[in-house]
Design a protein around this motif. Structure first.
Motif, mmCIF file in Angstrom:
data_model
loop_
_atom_site.group_PDB
_atom_site.id
_atom_site.type_symbol
_atom_site.label_atom_id
_atom_site.label_comp_id
_atom_site.label_asym_id
_atom_site.label_seq_id
_atom_site.Cartn_x
_atom_site.Cartn_y
_atom_site.Cartn_z
ATOM 1 N N UNK A 1 0.829 -1.206 0.000
ATOM 2 C CA UNK A 1 0.000 0.000 0.000
ATOM 3 C C UNK A 1 0.863 1.256 0.000
ATOM 4 N N UNK A 2 1.867 1.252 0.884
ATOM 5 C CA UNK A 2 2.721 2.438 1.024
ATOM 6 C C UNK A 2 3.439 2.749 -0.304
ATOM 7 N N UNK A 3 4.010 1.717 -0.919
ATOM 8 C CA UNK A 3 4.789 1.933 -2.132
ATOM 9 C C UNK A 3 3.908 2.347 -3.303
ATOM 10 N N UNK A 4 2.797 1.642 -3.457
ATOM 11 C CA UNK A 4 1.931 1.937 -4.607
ATOM 12 C C UNK A 4 1.263 3.301 -4.446
ATOM 13 N N UNK A 5 0.910 3.668 -3.208
ATOM 14 C CA UNK A 5 0.323 4.994 -2.987
ATOM 15 C C UNK A 5 1.338 6.083 -3.324
ATOM 16 N N UNK A 6 2.592 5.837 -2.925
ATOM 17 C CA UNK A 6 3.649 6.807 -3.233
ATOM 18 C C UNK A 6 3.762 6.978 -4.742
ATOM 19 N N UNK A 7 3.797 5.852 -5.435
ATOM 20 C CA UNK A 7 3.925 5.901 -6.898
ATOM 21 C C UNK A 7 2.729 6.620 -7.513
ATOM 22 N N UNK A 8 1.542 6.306 -7.029
ATOM 23 C CA UNK A 8 0.325 6.913 -7.592
ATOM 24 C C UNK A 8 0.297 8.417 -7.349
ATOM 25 N N UNK A 9 0.682 8.801 -6.141
ATOM 26 C CA UNK A 9 0.608 10.210 -5.752
ATOM 27 C C UNK A 9 1.625 11.051 -6.523
ATOM 28 N N UNK A 10 2.800 10.471 -6.753
ATOM 29 C CA UNK A 10 3.876 11.257 -7.357
ATOM 30 C C UNK A 10 3.982 11.088 -8.873
ATOM 31 N N UNK A 11 3.160 10.252 -9.414
ATOM 32 C CA UNK A 11 3.130 10.099 -10.859
ATOM 33 C C UNK A 11 2.351 11.299 -11.410
ATOM 34 N N UNK A 12 2.911 12.011 -12.385
ATOM 35 C CA UNK A 12 2.247 13.235 -12.862
ATOM 36 C C UNK A 12 0.829 12.950 -13.373
ATOM 37 N N UNK A 13 -0.067 13.895 -13.099
ATOM 38 C CA UNK A 13 -1.477 13.719 -13.462
ATOM 39 C C UNK A 13 -1.664 13.497 -14.953
ATOM 40 N N UNK A 14 -0.745 14.057 -15.760
ATOM 41 C CA UNK A 14 -0.923 13.906 -17.209
ATOM 42 C C UNK A 14 -0.576 12.488 -17.689
ATOM 43 N N UNK A 15 0.121 11.726 -16.830
ATOM 44 C CA UNK A 15 0.439 10.335 -17.207
ATOM 45 C C UNK A 15 -0.698 9.406 -16.813
ATOM 46 N N UNK A 16 -1.863 9.634 -17.419
ATOM 47 C CA UNK A 16 -3.039 8.843 -17.094
ATOM 48 C C UNK A 16 -2.785 7.341 -17.196
ATOM 49 N N UNK A 17 -2.094 6.925 -18.253
ATOM 50 C CA UNK A 17 -1.954 5.490 -18.477
ATOM 51 C C UNK A 17 -1.034 4.866 -17.427
ATOM 52 N N UNK A 18 -0.031 5.616 -16.973
ATOM 53 C CA UNK A 18 0.827 5.087 -15.911
ATOM 54 C C UNK A 18 0.088 5.041 -14.580
ATOM 55 N N UNK A 19 -0.683 6.109 -14.292
ATOM 56 C CA UNK A 19 -1.449 6.113 -13.040
ATOM 57 C C UNK A 19 -2.442 4.952 -13.033
ATOM 58 N N UNK A 20 -2.984 4.679 -14.213
ATOM 59 C CA UNK A 20 -3.939 3.584 -14.341
ATOM 60 C C UNK A 20 -3.258 2.245 -14.028
ATOM 61 N N UNK A 21 -2.034 2.078 -14.538
ATOM 62 C CA UNK A 21 -1.296 0.833 -14.273
ATOM 63 C C UNK A 21 -1.032 0.657 -12.791
ATOM 64 N N UNK A 22 -0.702 1.756 -12.121
ATOM 65 C CA UNK A 22 -0.452 1.690 -10.677
ATOM 66 C C UNK A 22 -1.733 1.291 -9.951
ATOM 67 N N UNK A 23 -2.852 1.892 -10.373
ATOM 68 C CA UNK A 23 -4.135 1.620 -9.717
ATOM 69 C C UNK A 23 -4.556 0.160 -9.821
ATOM 70 N N UNK A 24 -4.215 -0.478 -10.926
ATOM 71 C CA UNK A 24 -4.615 -1.878 -11.116
ATOM 72 C C UNK A 24 -4.093 -2.747 -9.967
ATOM 73 N N UNK A 25 -2.928 -2.372 -9.414
ATOM 74 C CA UNK A 25 -2.398 -3.112 -8.257
ATOM 75 C C UNK A 25 -2.830 -2.490 -6.937
ATOM 76 N N UNK A 26 -2.910 -1.161 -6.943
ATOM 77 C CA UNK A 26 -3.267 -0.464 -5.704
ATOM 78 C C UNK A 26 -4.697 -0.812 -5.273
#
Lengths: 43, 208
Positions: free
Chosen positions: B37-62
């Motif tokens: 949770x801690x790691x994926x939340x960090x990644x999700x929070x700090x991934x730029x908002x314009x990188x929708x597809x990367x944030x989406x990939x993080x969410x699939x695990x988060x």
């Protein structure tokens, strides 16, 4: 710069209180009926 | 990387996000949910908002990690990131409806397998059992609940292959993992639950 907890605009995307039973869903009603039918005590 | 000391601060944010994403994924498969949770939340929070597809990939695990810890994603979040495949799963887990959960997993099986989280999501059955049993206890309204009542509930959700031994096993696991406060009375065929807070909130259990 690192973003800290709560700094993001998406703080409300996780729901913690989904578990309170303030409203009775269709599923809960069905469960209640079936338990009553099987002769179980209903509060 | 964990031992790189102050050097870590010099890393590019993009690299830290990537590192935490993979660290979180690994932690999830190692069943270290808090680290995941801690790691994926960090990644999700700090991934730029314009990188929708990367944030989406993080969410699939988060999302599965969060669900295990008792935090359900809102429908707005799922919709925003085109993760509507999760909607039905979330609804089923919140309801304690195992039939709906099985249907939701079957309907979106290809997507979940491709994402590598199908087996993870299958483990949500345990939480779903807990919520179903909580509903039964509320309906019956006593501290001593006949195991028959749970069997009736399981029939309602189409689970017909669980005999009394298996039911006791499921309940014993829920008690051992602190999801139910109480004990099984095998002789009387009953579950005796604590008078107060017998089914603690999942987010409360994981926080301690």
């Amino acid at each position: 710069p690192e973003r800290r907890e709560g700094e993001d605009e998406e703080v409300n995307v996780w729901e913690d209180n989904w578990d309170d039973e303030t409203h009775e869903s269709e599923f809960s009603k069905q469960l209640k009926e079936e338990l009553a039918k099987s002769g179980h005590q209903i509060a | 990387i964990d031992n790189s000391g102050t050097l870590y601060n010099e890393f590019l944010m993009a690299d830290k996000v990537a590192y935490n994403y993979f660290l979180g994924r690994k932690a999830m498969f190692d069943a270290d949910l808090n680290l995941a949770e801690k790691s994926l939340l960090y990644a999700f929070r700090n991934c730029p908002a314009e990188s929708m597809s990367n944030k989406r990939k993080i969410l699939i695990y988060l999302i599965p990690v969060k669900m295990f810890l008792g935090h359900m994603p809102t429908f707005a979040l799922l919709h925003e990131y085109r993760l509507d495949e999760f909607q039905e799963v979330v609804a089923a887990v919140k309801e304690g409806n195992l039939a709906q959960l099985d249907a939701a997993l079957a309907n979106n099986e290809a997507f979940f397998i491709k994402s590598g989280i199908f087996l993870m999501l299958e483990k949500l059955r345990m939480i779903t059992f807990r919520t179903l049993f909580k509903k039964v206890s509320t309906i019956v309204g006593t501290a001593q609940i006949p195991l028959d009542a749970f069997q009736t509930a399981l029939r309602v959700v189409g689970v017909t292959d669980v005999d009394t031994d298996e039911l006791e096993c499921i309940i014993a696991n829920l008690i051992a993992s602190k999801k139910i406060k109480g004990y099984l009375s095998h002789g009387h065929g009953k579950l005796v639950i604590a008078k107060t807070n017998a089914f603690p909130t999942l987010s409360g259990i994981s926080a301690t």
